[in-house]
Design a protein around this motif. Structure first.
Motif, short mmCIF file in Angstrom:
data_model
loop_
_atom_site.label_atom_id
_atom_site.label_comp_id
_atom_site.label_asym_id
_atom_site.label_seq_id
_atom_site.Cartn_x
_atom_site.Cartn_y
_atom_site.Cartn_z
N LEU A 1 0.82 -1.22 0.00
CA LEU A 1 0.00 0.00 0.00
C LEU A 1 0.86 1.27 0.00
N ARG A 2 1.99 1.19 -0.60
CA ARG A 2 2.94 2.31 -0.64
C ARG A 2 2.29 3.59 -1.17
N GLY A 3 2.36 4.65 -0.36
CA GLY A 3 1.86 5.96 -0.77
C GLY A 3 0.38 6.16 -0.62
N VAL A 4 -0.36 5.19 -0.10
CA VAL A 4 -1.82 5.32 0.02
C VAL A 4 -2.16 6.19 1.23
N PRO A 5 -2.80 7.34 1.04
CA PRO A 5 -3.23 8.15 2.19
C PRO A 5 -4.51 7.56 2.77
N PHE A 6 -4.60 7.54 4.10
CA PHE A 6 -5.79 6.97 4.72
C PHE A 6 -6.22 7.80 5.92
N GLY A 7 -7.51 7.70 6.26
CA GLY A 7 -8.07 8.38 7.41
C GLY A 7 -8.24 7.42 8.57
N VAL A 8 -8.20 7.96 9.79
CA VAL A 8 -8.28 7.15 11.00
C VAL A 8 -9.37 7.70 11.91
N ALA B 1 -1.92 2.39 17.21
CA ALA B 1 -2.66 1.14 17.30
C ALA B 1 -2.01 0.13 16.34
N PRO B 2 -1.98 -1.17 16.67
CA PRO B 2 -1.35 -2.15 15.77
C PRO B 2 -1.87 -2.09 14.34
N LEU B 3 -3.15 -1.78 14.16
CA LEU B 3 -3.69 -1.71 12.80
C LEU B 3 -3.05 -0.55 12.03
N VAL B 4 -2.87 0.59 12.69
CA VAL B 4 -2.21 1.74 12.07
C VAL B 4 -0.75 1.41 11.79
N ALA B 5 -0.10 0.77 12.77
CA ALA B 5 1.30 0.39 12.58
C ALA B 5 1.46 -0.55 11.39
N ARG B 6 0.53 -1.48 11.23
CA ARG B 6 0.60 -2.40 10.10
C ARG B 6 0.44 -1.66 8.78
N LEU B 7 -0.46 -0.70 8.72
CA LEU B 7 -0.63 0.09 7.50
C LEU B 7 0.63 0.89 7.18
N ARG B 8 1.27 1.42 8.20
CA ARG B 8 2.54 2.13 7.96
C ARG B 8 3.58 1.17 7.37
N GLU B 9 3.65 -0.05 7.93
CA GLU B 9 4.59 -1.05 7.40
C GLU B 9 4.33 -1.32 5.92
N LEU B 10 3.08 -1.25 5.52
CA LEU B 10 2.70 -1.50 4.13
C LEU B 10 2.94 -0.29 3.24
N GLY B 11 3.37 0.82 3.84
CA GLY B 11 3.65 2.03 3.07
C GLY B 11 2.52 3.03 3.03
N ALA B 12 1.40 2.72 3.70
CA ALA B 12 0.29 3.67 3.73
C ALA B 12 0.60 4.81 4.70
N ILE B 13 -0.05 5.94 4.49
CA ILE B 13 0.29 7.17 5.22
C ILE B 13 -0.97 7.76 5.85
N PRO B 14 -1.01 7.85 7.19
CA PRO B 14 -2.19 8.46 7.83
C PRO B 14 -2.25 9.96 7.54
#
Length: 459
Positions: free
Chosen positions: A96-103, A130-143
């Motif tokens: 998910l590199r570069g994917v902006p997401f809302g929390v 939160a682990p879910l946010v941390a996992r998204l960061r690992e995947l390259g997503a950006i809050p």
């Protein structure tokens, strides 16, 4: 710099501009919003910085009307994108590199407040993700920031408006997340569900929603909980195919999945929901249209005596939720003057609920889960309305969650399928309830139904 959402200008003129608008069309091709962004970044056609910058531009354009964001972390998001773009080959970033997401603002993001839509949590900064946010960061997503939630993920609404019609509720409690996706600001947002907190806003805002099975595999650690037996992770994206991509990435996929396999001769238990709520004629028509189309495409329908099943489950859900919420928010309940009337009423009911009544409600859930899993061994999914009708007019309430209560009590995965709309252009979402061990089948069926609904006109 982390800043609150954009200033709120006068609504004069803005409401008029949006009130007559029709729904933003959902993409009906293989490359949907999230997967298109993932592909463009992976292929070098778009940098992470451009993806985040585009999201911020869309946010600035939509936010004065939609009011979906509590806090926008511009500098943090742009800085994360720069680090991805300047990293050497093989550096950080994943599917998910570069994917902006809302929390949703009950979920921790390090360095940002988790305020839960309440003054009682104002300024409480999270020390870690939160682990879910941390996992998204690992995947390259950006809050990108935090989205509006109702007060403690219950009923008292925030300022968010429905992107399809500003005078109507976006639902709740994941109101800001659903509206941010519906407005095209981000292709992915995190939410949660305890009653109808994800399914309902997805339906009202015309986006796809996924409620994960209670207890896993998506972790609710770092969420401000309301009811530990009922709380579940929720994902919101433009389409069902996007949901599948996000879920597979979160649970271990290391490459973009191919398109879902069309289900062969699925079996559906059609649930009208009328034993629990007054379901609008337009919603009934949407459900019938979808079921008829499924039969025409080879599905078989299975009859179920719903009146003998769901009312007791909805009642047991309300008991469990009130009892556990009263204990989860016991400290907040010592300041009732700073809580809304609906939340005070919930907590009072929970305090008045006996341990025996609570245990009985849990036993109802346990027996019914066994029965329902047996049903879901015979059928691929339950198909029903995701809400009693389109988003109600008005911003002082968020609509009824009753059509999600039975399934949330049982901890089952739920998929909101968008596509239908009424004569005013308001979305009419359907939901699929599936077996927790057959999620790929649930996503495939949801994708097939979404494609079948296609460009259907008003019902």
């Amino acid at each position: 710099m982390c800043v609150p959402g954009p200033d709120r200008p006068s609504r004069t003129g803005a409401v008029t501009r949006w009130e007559g608008s029709t729904p933003m069309p959902q993409p009906r091709h293989e490359t949907t919003a999230l997967s298109a962004l993932v592909a463009r970044v992976a292929e070098g056609g778009l940098s992470a910085g451009e993806a985040v910058g585009g999201a911020l531009e869309r946010l600035d354009a939509a936010e004065p009307d939609i009011r979906a964001w509590v806090r926008v972390d511009r500098d943090g998001a742009l800085g994360a994108a720069r680090r991805l773009d300047t990293a050497p080959p093989g550096g950080p970033g994943g599917l998910l590199r570069g994917v902006p997401f809302g929390v949703k603002d009950i979920i921790d993001v390090r360095g940002l407040p988790t305020e839960c839509g309440s003054p009682l949590r104002r300024g409480r900064v999270a020390a870690s993700d939160a682990p879910l946010v941390a996992r998204l960061r690992e995947l390259g997503a950006i809050p990108l920031g935090k989205t509006v939630t109702t007060e403690f993920a219950y009923f008292a609404p925030g300022p968010t408006r429905n992107p399809h019609h500003l005078a109507h509720t976006p639902g709740g409690s994941s109101s800001g997340s659903a509206a941010a996706v519906a407005a095209g600001v981000v292709p992915l947002a995190l939410g949660s569900q305890t009653a109808g907190s994800l399914t309902r806003p997805a339906a009202y805002c015309g986006v796809a929603g996924f409620v994960a099975p209670v207890g896993g595999p998506l972790d609710t650690t770092g969420f401000a909980g309301l009811s530990h037996s009922l709380d579940a992770v929720g994902l919101l994206t433009p389409t069902v195919a996007d949901l599948r991509l996000a879920y597979l990435a979160l649970t271990g996929a290391d490459r973009r999945p191919g398109p879902p396999e069309p289900p062969a001769r699925p079996r559906l238990a059609v649930w009208p929901g009328t034993e629990l709520a007054e379901v609008a004629d337009t919603m009934r028509a949407a459900l019938k249209h979808t079921a008829d189309r499924a039969v025409a495409d080879g599905a078989a329908l299975v009859d179920v005596d719903w009146a003998a099943r769901t009312p007791r489950l909805a009642e047991a859900h309300a008991t469990v939720m009130a009892y556990e919420a009263a204990r989860a928010l016991a400290t907040e309940a010592t300041q009732p003057e700073r809580l809304s009337a609906p939340l005070n009423e919930l907590l009072a009911r929970g305090r008045a609920t006996t341990a025996a009544d609570y245990r009985h409600a849990l036993s109802v859930a346990e027996r019914a889960r066994t029965e329902t899993l047996a049903l879901l061994g015979d059928v691929d999914a339950v198909l029903g309305p995701a809400a009693p009708g389109p988003a109600p007019e008005g911003l002082t309430a968020t609509g009824s969650p009753v059509l999600s209560r039975p399934w949330q009590l049982l901890g089952l995965p739920a998929l909101t399928v968008p596509g239908h709309r009424d004569g005013r252009g308001m979305p009419l979402g359907l939901q699929l309830i599936g077996h927790p061990d057959r999620l790929e089948r649930l996503f495939s069926l949801g994708h097939a139904l979404e494609e079948a609904i296609g460009a259907t006109g008003p019902v």
